[in-house]
Design a protein around this motif. Structure first.
Motif, mmCIF file in Angstrom:
data_model
loop_
_atom_site.group_PDB
_atom_site.id
_atom_site.type_symbol
_atom_site.label_atom_id
_atom_site.label_comp_id
_atom_site.label_asym_id
_atom_site.label_seq_id
_atom_site.Cartn_x
_atom_site.Cartn_y
_atom_site.Cartn_z
ATOM 1 N N ALA A 56 -71.464 -38.063 94.627
ATOM 2 C CA ALA A 56 -70.960 -39.297 95.232
ATOM 3 C C ALA A 56 -69.719 -39.832 94.520
ATOM 4 N N ASP A 57 -69.394 -39.303 93.368
ATOM 5 C CA ASP A 57 -68.239 -39.784 92.611
ATOM 6 C C ASP A 57 -66.956 -39.279 93.282
ATOM 7 N N PRO A 58 -66.106 -40.186 93.770
ATOM 8 C CA PRO A 58 -64.874 -39.754 94.450
ATOM 9 C C PRO A 58 -63.875 -39.050 93.540
ATOM 10 N N ALA A 59 -64.044 -39.185 92.232
ATOM 11 C CA ALA A 59 -63.138 -38.509 91.304
ATOM 12 C C ALA A 59 -63.385 -36.998 91.287
ATOM 13 N N VAL A 60 -64.577 -36.582 91.695
ATOM 14 C CA VAL A 60 -64.923 -35.161 91.720
ATOM 15 C C VAL A 60 -64.375 -34.533 93.002
ATOM 16 N N GLU A 61 -63.393 -33.651 92.850
ATOM 17 C CA GLU A 61 -62.800 -32.979 94.006
ATOM 18 C C GLU A 61 -63.583 -31.751 94.444
ATOM 19 N N ALA A 62 -64.205 -31.094 93.475
ATOM 20 C CA ALA A 62 -64.790 -29.779 93.754
ATOM 21 C C ALA A 62 -66.020 -29.556 92.892
ATOM 22 N N VAL A 63 -66.810 -28.566 93.298
ATOM 23 C CA VAL A 63 -67.942 -28.147 92.486
ATOM 24 C C VAL A 63 -67.828 -26.657 92.197
ATOM 25 N N VAL A 64 -68.240 -26.290 91.007
ATOM 26 C CA VAL A 64 -68.339 -24.886 90.593
ATOM 27 C C VAL A 64 -69.828 -24.589 90.480
ATOM 28 N N ILE A 65 -70.323 -23.760 91.389
ATOM 29 C CA ILE A 65 -71.764 -23.503 91.457
ATOM 30 C C ILE A 65 -72.080 -22.202 90.734
ATOM 31 N N GLU A 66 -72.700 -22.346 89.570
ATOM 32 C CA GLU A 66 -73.123 -21.212 88.746
ATOM 33 C C GLU A 66 -74.641 -21.241 88.587
ATOM 34 N N ALA A 67 -75.311 -21.605 89.657
ATOM 35 C CA ALA A 67 -76.767 -21.773 89.679
ATOM 36 C C ALA A 67 -77.457 -20.500 90.150
ATOM 37 N N PRO A 68 -78.778 -20.415 89.998
ATOM 38 C CA PRO A 68 -79.523 -19.303 90.581
ATOM 39 C C PRO A 68 -79.248 -19.180 92.080
ATOM 40 N N THR A 69 -79.186 -17.954 92.571
ATOM 41 C CA THR A 69 -78.893 -17.712 93.983
ATOM 42 C C THR A 69 -79.853 -18.457 94.893
ATOM 43 N N THR A 70 -81.109 -18.584 94.471
ATOM 44 C CA THR A 70 -82.112 -19.253 95.288
ATOM 45 C C THR A 70 -81.839 -20.746 95.456
ATOM 46 N N MET A 71 -80.945 -21.303 94.660
ATOM 47 C CA MET A 71 -80.597 -22.719 94.775
ATOM 48 C C MET A 71 -79.294 -22.945 95.528
ATOM 49 N N THR A 73 -78.080 -22.563 98.621
ATOM 50 C CA THR A 73 -78.004 -23.227 99.926
ATOM 51 C C THR A 73 -78.136 -24.735 99.780
ATOM 52 N N GLU A 74 -79.116 -25.172 99.030
ATOM 53 C CA GLU A 74 -79.337 -26.606 98.828
ATOM 54 C C GLU A 74 -78.119 -27.264 98.192
ATOM 55 N N ALA A 93 -75.872 -16.560 99.462
ATOM 56 C CA ALA A 93 -77.224 -17.061 99.726
ATOM 57 C C ALA A 93 -78.190 -15.892 99.809
ATOM 58 N N PRO A 94 -79.486 -16.154 99.668
ATOM 59 C CA PRO A 94 -80.462 -15.058 99.708
ATOM 60 C C PRO A 94 -80.671 -14.439 101.086
ATOM 61 N N THR A 95 -80.405 -15.193 102.168
ATOM 62 C CA THR A 95 -80.685 -14.681 103.508
ATOM 63 C C THR A 95 -79.537 -14.988 104.467
ATOM 64 N N MET A 96 -79.489 -14.227 105.560
ATOM 65 C CA MET A 96 -78.476 -14.476 106.582
ATOM 66 C C MET A 96 -78.687 -15.813 107.271
ATOM 67 N N THR A 97 -79.915 -16.223 107.456
ATOM 68 C CA THR A 97 -80.183 -17.526 108.071
ATOM 69 C C THR A 97 -79.512 -18.627 107.273
ATOM 70 N N GLU A 98 -79.656 -18.574 105.957
ATOM 71 C CA GLU A 98 -79.032 -19.581 105.103
ATOM 72 C C GLU A 98 -77.510 -19.427 105.088
ATOM 73 N N ALA A 99 -77.022 -18.195 105.058
ATOM 74 C CA ALA A 99 -75.573 -17.964 105.038
ATOM 75 C C ALA A 99 -74.911 -18.538 106.287
ATOM 76 N N LEU A 100 -75.534 -18.342 107.436
ATOM 77 C CA LEU A 100 -74.962 -18.852 108.688
ATOM 78 C C LEU A 100 -75.042 -20.377 108.750
ATOM 79 N N GLU A 101 -76.084 -20.949 108.173
ATOM 80 C CA GLU A 101 -76.175 -22.407 108.101
ATOM 81 C C GLU A 101 -75.042 -22.968 107.242
ATOM 82 N N ILE A 102 -74.785 -22.306 106.127
ATOM 83 C CA ILE A 102 -73.683 -22.724 105.254
ATOM 84 C C ILE A 102 -72.344 -22.587 105.973
ATOM 85 N N LYS A 103 -72.151 -21.464 106.652
ATOM 86 C CA LYS A 103 -70.889 -21.247 107.362
ATOM 87 C C LYS A 103 -70.638 -22.331 108.403
ATOM 88 N N ALA A 104 -71.668 -22.666 109.163
ATOM 89 C CA ALA A 104 -71.517 -23.705 110.196
ATOM 90 C C ALA A 104 -71.137 -25.043 109.568
#
Length: 331
Positions: A56-71, A73-74, A93-104
């Motif tokens: 929620a902090d507007p100063a943050v422009e971007a995120v670098v996600i170095e988390a477990p693959t299972t996390m 999508t969330e 993502a672990p599955t195509m269902t999640e990958a397509l949700e992210i893409k959309a």
């Protein structure tokens, strides 16, 4: 670029962030508080246990996600909902269902996206791609790619690597490089077959070969393993009128060597050796990401974009499905 690091879980995190030393890490969020606090000190950032507060902090422009693959999508969907640009370690993502949700969700936003596939920094692999497109070796009939190390053999991977709720096997991790390289050189994949084995008792597959068929009738093979001291990468491309081999790693002291031979190009009628160090190395994916965030007019890089990320997820999913079906049939 001002960014938040979402976990310091991945072994590549420190190396990647070292490529963008002039960018500002404002926050570290991590589900492991001790690791998060340590990372915050390392990156001169603030540890925050409340993810919503970070996003929620507007100063943050971007995120670098170095988390477990299972996390992924969330975290990705939450970041998109807050309009944050996304750098994601592979795979998407672990599955195509999640990958397509992210893409959309991504396509409905104005967020920039980069998937980390650092193999594409190699000037030698770009050279191979250019030679294929120029017709130097004729139509491609076969591509073989090997990337392996001794992470399980010598037990230097973190304990979390063996937790299936956080990660997965070698195909999902190191295998991403080969599974991304094959369509980069061969085009659209149509069918996937895989064989996976496990040495030792770590509870995950650590030795894997995936064979991919393509629309143009080429056959691609990706071998990956955590069970060998042979750490030198190897790429071989066979065309109807020649071949190209690439040995080595772009970041190693010896670099890469290219062997090329062609019936069609006079300069390559005899096997010719090219020093990969003479070819320009490309920026790391995280450097590309930083530039995209800083300059919204820059186009996305195809090798790292959401379509490439989704295609890679499909290949991974199909590889595991094939290996699992083979195991069931044998049983």
């Amino acid at each position: 670029m001002k960014y938040a690091l979402l976990t310091d879980w991945h072994v590549h995190t420190e190396g990647f962030l070292s490529k963008i030393p002039t960018d500002d890490c404002l926050y570290v969020w991590d589900f492991n508080r001790a690791r998060g606090e340590q990372a915050a000190k390392k990156y001169n950032a603030r540890y925050e246990e409340n993810l919503e507060k970070v996003l929620a902090d507007p100063a943050v422009e971007a995120v670098v996600i170095e988390a477990p693959t299972t996390m992924h999508t969330e975290l990705i969907l939450a970041a998109i909902a807050h309009g944050k640009h996304l750098f994601v370690d592979k795979p998407l993502a672990p599955t195509m269902t999640e990958a397509l949700e992210i893409k959309a969700a991504l396509e409905a936003s104005s967020c920039r996206f980069v998937l980390s596939l650092e193999s594409f920094i190699s000037g030698s692999y770009r050279f191979v791609k250019d030679q294929i497109e120029a017709g130097t070796i004729g139509d491609v009939v076969s591509v073989y790619f090997r990337r392996a190390h001794g992470g399980v053999l010598h037990d230097w991977l973190p304990a979390d690597w063996y937790d299936e709720t956080q990660m997965g096997g070698v195909t999902l991790d190191l295998g991403c490089h080969g599974l991304a390289m094959l369509p980069y050189l061969c085009g659209k994949p149509t069918k996937v077959n895989a064989v996976m084995t496990q040495f030792g008792e770590k509870g995950m597959e650590n030795n894997s070969t995936t064979v991919v068929s393509f629309e143009n009738n080429a056959i691609g093979t990706a071998y990956t393993s955590f069970m060998t001291t042979v750490g030198e990468n190897f790429l071989e491309v066979i065309g109807q009128h020649g071949s190209i081999q690439v040995f080595g790693n772009p970041d190693s002291p010896t670099g890469e060597s290219i062997w090329i031979q062609s019936d069609l190009v006079e300069a390559y009628h005899e096997k010719t050796v090219i020093d990969g160090k003479t070819l320009a190395q490309q920026p790391y994916p995280i450097e590309v990401f930083s530039a995209l965030v800083d300059d919204p007019t820059l186009p996305s890089v195809k090798e790292y974009d959401i379509d490439a990320a989704v295609e890679l997820t499909w290949l991974i999913e199909q590889a595991y499905r094939s290996a699992n079906e083979a195991s069931i049939n044998k049983a």
